[in-house]
Design a protein around this motif. Structure first.
Motif, PDB file in Angstrom:
ATOM      1  N   ILE A  64      98.692  40.569 -37.837  1.00  0.00           N
ATOM      2  CA  ILE A  64      99.325  41.782 -38.358  1.00  0.00           C
ATOM      3  C   ILE A  64      98.746  42.032 -39.743  1.00  0.00           C
ATOM      4  O   ILE A  64      98.453  41.088 -40.479  1.00  0.00           O
ATOM      5  CB  ILE A  64     100.860  41.610 -38.455  1.00  0.00           C
ATOM      6  N   MET A  65      98.589  43.312 -40.111  1.00  0.00           N
ATOM      7  CA  MET A  65      98.098  43.659 -41.434  1.00  0.00           C
ATOM      8  C   MET A  65      98.988  44.757 -42.010  1.00  0.00           C
ATOM      9  O   MET A  65      99.180  45.788 -41.391  1.00  0.00           O
ATOM     10  CB  MET A  65      96.648  44.150 -41.348  1.00  0.00           C
ATOM     11  N   TYR A  66      99.562  44.492 -43.189  1.00  0.00           N
ATOM     12  CA  TYR A  66     100.405  45.457 -43.897  1.00  0.00           C
ATOM     13  C   TYR A  66      99.574  46.156 -44.967  1.00  0.00           C
ATOM     14  O   TYR A  66      98.849  45.491 -45.711  1.00  0.00           O
ATOM     15  CB  TYR A  66     101.575  44.750 -44.580  1.00  0.00           C
ATOM     16  N   CYS A  67      99.707  47.478 -45.064  1.00  0.00           N
ATOM     17  CA  CYS A  67      99.023  48.257 -46.088  1.00  0.00           C
ATOM     18  C   CYS A  67      99.843  49.516 -46.381  1.00  0.00           C
ATOM     19  O   CYS A  67     100.803  49.815 -45.666  1.00  0.00           O
ATOM     20  CB  CYS A  67      97.613  48.643 -45.635  1.00  0.00           C
ATOM     21  N   THR A  68      99.437  50.261 -47.406  1.00  0.00           N
ATOM     22  CA  THR A  68     100.155  51.495 -47.726  1.00  0.00           C
ATOM     23  C   THR A  68      99.625  52.668 -46.921  1.00  0.00           C
ATOM     24  O   THR A  68     100.378  53.573 -46.583  1.00  0.00           O
ATOM     25  CB  THR A  68     100.049  51.835 -49.225  1.00  0.00           C
ATOM     26  N   GLN A  69      98.335  52.659 -46.630  1.00  0.00           N
ATOM     27  CA  GLN A  69      97.734  53.732 -45.859  1.00  0.00           C
ATOM     28  C   GLN A  69      96.571  53.180 -45.055  1.00  0.00           C
ATOM     29  O   GLN A  69      95.921  52.218 -45.468  1.00  0.00           O
ATOM     30  CB  GLN A  69      97.209  54.840 -46.772  1.00  0.00           C
ATOM     31  N   ILE A  70      96.335  53.843 -43.926  1.00  0.00           N
ATOM     32  CA  ILE A  70      95.169  53.505 -43.096  1.00  0.00           C
ATOM     33  C   ILE A  70      94.835  54.755 -42.296  1.00  0.00           C
ATOM     34  O   ILE A  70      95.716  55.398 -41.731  1.00  0.00           O
ATOM     35  CB  ILE A  70      95.441  52.279 -42.193  1.00  0.00           C
ATOM     36  N   GLY A  71      93.567  55.118 -42.300  1.00  0.00           N
ATOM     37  CA  GLY A  71      93.137  56.297 -41.558  1.00  0.00           C
ATOM     38  C   GLY A  71      93.152  56.051 -40.062  1.00  0.00           C
ATOM     39  O   GLY A  71      93.173  54.902 -39.608  1.00  0.00           O
TER      40      GLY A  71
END
Length: 125
Positions: A64-71
């Motif tokens: 799993i990868m958490y981020c604020t934004q991803i296209g």
């Protein structure tokens, strides 16, 4: 399972996936969370596709990868690599996100979390 957090400090989730220079990796199971390492994913690659592949390779062990934004393109590439992307609000507390994962695992986990958890268990078996 292993969770990557796109963060500039290791305290808050504050990075866009494609622009994140660092990812903080944690091993999380139903009982605990253990910090594994910080991954330096800084690159001077210009080509978007190459840059995204570099970032995905850098966090390749994550489930799993958490981020604020991803296209949309990056999200599709991350998912194709077997990593579930999760978008959170800018500045979300990393420790709070870990606590939330632990709580979900031990109560009523959403289907995406169950899939990631079971996939991780099969990889380590």
């Amino acid at each position: 399972m292993i969770v990557a957090f796109a963060s500039s400090t290791g305290e808050k989730i504050d990075q866009h996936f494609g622009w994140s220079k660092e990812f903080y990796l944690y091993r999380i199971n139903k009982e605990s969370a253990e910090f594994l390492k910080t991954i330096n994913a800084e690159t001077d690659l210009e080509d978007e596709h190459e840059k995204l592949n570099y970032k995905i390779d850098a966090i390749g062990e994550a489930d799993i990868m958490y981020c604020t934004q991803i296209g949309p393109k990056a999200s599709q590439m991350v998912q194709s690599a077997g990593i579930h992307p999760v978008r959170v609000a800018e500045g979300e507390d990393l420790k709070g996100s870990i606590d939330n994962i632990l709580e979900m695992l031990n109560t009523q986990p959403p289907m995406w979390l169950l899939r990631a958890f079971h996939k991780a268990q099969q990889k380590s078996a």
